[in-house]
Design an enzyme around this catalytic site. Structure first.
Site, PDB file in Angstrom:
ATOM      1  N   ASN A 151      -4.845   6.651  -1.490  1.00 15.35           N
ATOM      2  CA  ASN A 151      -4.199   7.096  -0.252  1.00 15.35           C
ATOM      3  C   ASN A 151      -3.558   8.467  -0.398  1.00 15.35           C
ATOM      4  O   ASN A 151      -3.268   9.129   0.587  1.00 15.35           O
ATOM      5  CB  ASN A 151      -3.159   6.083   0.222  1.00 15.35           C
ATOM      6  N   HIS A 182      -3.166  -3.441  -6.079  1.00 18.90           N
ATOM      7  CA  HIS A 182      -3.506  -2.932  -4.751  1.00 18.90           C
ATOM      8  C   HIS A 182      -5.000  -3.101  -4.478  1.00 18.90           C
ATOM      9  O   HIS A 182      -5.832  -2.377  -5.021  1.00 18.90           O
ATOM     10  CB  HIS A 182      -3.098  -1.459  -4.642  1.00 18.90           C
ATOM     11  N   GLU A 198      -6.203  -0.948  -7.639  1.00 16.15           N
ATOM     12  CA  GLU A 198      -5.268  -0.046  -8.315  1.00 16.15           C
ATOM     13  C   GLU A 198      -4.191  -0.921  -8.963  1.00 16.15           C
ATOM     14  O   GLU A 198      -3.539  -1.711  -8.265  1.00 16.15           O
ATOM     15  CB  GLU A 198      -4.627   0.921  -7.309  1.00 16.15           C
ATOM     16  N   SER A 222       0.820  -1.216   0.000  1.00 19.01           N
ATOM     17  CA  SER A 222       0.000   0.000   0.000  1.00 19.01           C
ATOM     18  C   SER A 222       0.850   1.260   0.000  1.00 19.01           C
ATOM     19  O   SER A 222       0.324   2.345  -0.184  1.00 19.01           O
ATOM     20  CB  SER A 222      -0.976   0.008   1.177  1.00 19.01           C
TER      21      SER A 222
END
Ligand code: NAD
Length: 504
Positions: free
Chosen positions: A192, A142, A154, A121
């Site tokens: 993120n 991801h 992702e 991540s």
């Protein structure tokens, strides 16, 4: 790629690895599940059996599908047992050296054209691939937690990653019923990274004592977010959230835009990590107490009402004001080109934020009686009341503060009075989310539709940043950022070059 002919190995049988193994097996792949801790993969299978049986009991899965899924997963304690795998997905500890070592082992074990995917991540996919014999076959895949429920994947390309490998993993995720989005390997990838301001702006408001966690959460929930940032940080855990912020901050060479907050550091240092420790911003199991809302139900009194501005919000204000005044047999006037949006009632103003504080708006407009209100992302249905931040200019009388509350109530809002800060709660947060997404697109991290899909599916945002932008305007977003920049000084609130380009 036929799933039943494409054996797969998932390495790491923790929260993510177990979920990935389940999804791959449900899609028909024979799966080996490996963990460095002896017995961990078998334990994960036992837990998965319980989960699938629960789904069967609830009628969400047939017993045949559950049995077939379980039968396709083989727990292994020796990685060598997975030698025939065509695809390896790694979900082990978040540590670069450990991940590199694992991929070197996998490269030695698997065929030269097997695909290697990492679920990291936060670590650079380019860095993980460095040192491999065939670094082009390493790609980021991801997933989001919980893997079986979260649609987003992702697909992250590092500098080494072959485009054909990224495409193959993109197609694989789609075949598993996921929504894949391409991303370039940059700190935080898409979700993120773009999500940072959702937390950071709440923490900045708290840092300035401009609003309480309850007020911030109520306003952002009313804007359509499933959870407010404070309750969400309590759920994620302040230790985890603070660590992600710190890692993105360091990876961006300490760009002020990503600076962590002392408010959160104190919570972490005090062990007030959120739900898991029984206390963060709120106490648990009680959770956030309801926000006391002032009731403004007294009848509206006015001699003259003018709706100012153009666009959807001005139109909605006019429609709601017309409804509110219909009982008295008259309606508002409309002035489209006055340069501000809102209501003027007997020369006192109720103004939609353009970023500037109420004090600055009052000064610029040469009026004393002025209340500024936050940007409504969704207009409440008739009869509903939706929390909306407001702030009054210092010269505003108690009478207009009260009246402004009544008018907002008539428009469908429950005013939440906070300190007079630029962009209040929602406008400020959303402007920063849009700006961050714009920068991500500028830097080739993702496309505009990719950013929208990622934020809606990865963190359940009610709309994507570019969808918000479409309903607002690049100049409007820039105005809020400029006001924040003028208030705070420094690099944090700079407008992305991408947005500036759109303004032209
Ligand atoms: P976890 O701690 O639940 O599981 C990790 C597992 O990997 C453990 O069972 C551990 O024994 C095993 N392991 C450690 N080193 C190993 C090695 N060398 N070989 C084989 N197994 C090894 O962690 P998690 O939450 O499942 O996270 C795994 C990865 O997924 C991390 O890279 C994390 O950053 C990433 N990730 C986590 C989340 C999340 O919400 N938890 C979301 C997306 C991505």
């Amino acid at each position: 790629m036929n799933a039943s002919d494409t054996p797969l190995v998932v390495v790491g049988a923790g929260i993510m690895g177990a979920g990935i193994a389940q999804v791959a097996a449900q899609a028909g792949h024979p799966v080996h599940l490996h963990d460095v801790r002896p017995g961990a993969a078998a334990e994960a299978c036992t837990r998965l059996r319980g989960t699938l049986e629960g789904l069967v009991a609830k009628g969400k899965l047939t017993s045949d599908v559950a049995a077939a899924t379980l039968a396709r997963i083989t727990p292994i304690d020796q990685l060598q047992q997975a030698a025939g795998a065509r695809i390896a997905i790694e979900a082990i500890v978040e540590d670069l050296a450990t991940k590199r070592a694992l991929f070197r082992d996998l490269e030695a074990l698997l065929a030269d054209d097997a695909i290697l995917a990492t679920n990291t991540s936060s670590i650079s996919v380019t860095a993980i691939a460095n040192g491999l014999k065939h670094p082009g076959r390493l790609v980021g895949m991801h997933f989001f937690n919980p893997v079986p429920l979260m649609k987003l994947v992702e697909v992250i390309s590092g500098l080494h990653t072959d485009a054909s490998v990224a495409e193959a993993v993109f197609d694989l995720a789609a075949a598993w019923g996921k929504v894949p989005v391409h991303a370039r390997s940059t700190p935080g990838f898409i979700v993120n990274r773009i999500a940072r301001p959702f937390y950071a702006e709440a923490l900045a408001l708290l840092h300035e004592r401009a609003a309480t966690p309850q007020q911030i959460d109520a306003c952002l929930r009313a804007a359509g977010f499933r959870m407010g940032p404070c309750e969400l940080m309590d759920l994620i855990g302040h230790d985890t959230n603070f660590a992600v912020t710190n890692s993105v901050y360091a990876a961006q060479f300490f760009d002020k835009r990503y600076m962590p907050s002392g408010v959160q550091r104190e919570l972490v240092e005090g062990g007030l990590l959120g739900r898991k420790t029984g206390r963060g911003f709120y106490r648990y199991p009680e959770g956030p107490p309801a926000l006391p809302v002032a009731v403004h139900e007294a009848p509206l009194t006015a001699r003259e009402v003018v709706v100012h501005g153009r666009g959807a919000i001005a139109d909605a204000i006019e429609a709601a004001t017309t409804r509110a005044l219909a009982a008295q047999g008259w309606g508002p006037a409309r002035v489209a080109d006055s340069g501000w949006t809102g209501l003027e009632v007997d020369h006192a103003r109720l103004v939609l934020t353009d970023g500037r504080c109420a004090q600055d708006l009052a000064q610029a407009g040469g009026v004393a009686e002025l209340v500024v209100f936050d940007r409504p992302l969704v207009w409440p249905a008739p009869g509903a009341t939706s929390a909306l931040a407001v702030a009054a200019a210092p010269g505003t009388s108690a009478a207009w503060r009260e009246q402004a509350g009544r008018w907002l109530h008539a428009l469908g809002f429950a005013p939440v009075p906070i300190a007079d800060v630029p962009g209040l709660v929602v406008a400020r947060t959303v402007a920063m989310l849009i700006d961050e997404a714009a920068d991500a697109v500028l830097q080739g991290v993702c496309s505009e539709p990719g950013a929208d899909a990622a934020m809606k599916l990865g963190v359940n945002y009610p709309a994507g940043p570019f969808e918000w932008l479409l309903a607002w305007s690049p100049a409007g977003v820039h105005g809020v950022l400029q006001a924040l920049d003028a208030h705070h000084r420094g690099e944090r609130y700079r407008t992305s070059a991408y947005l500036r380009r759109l303004m032209r």
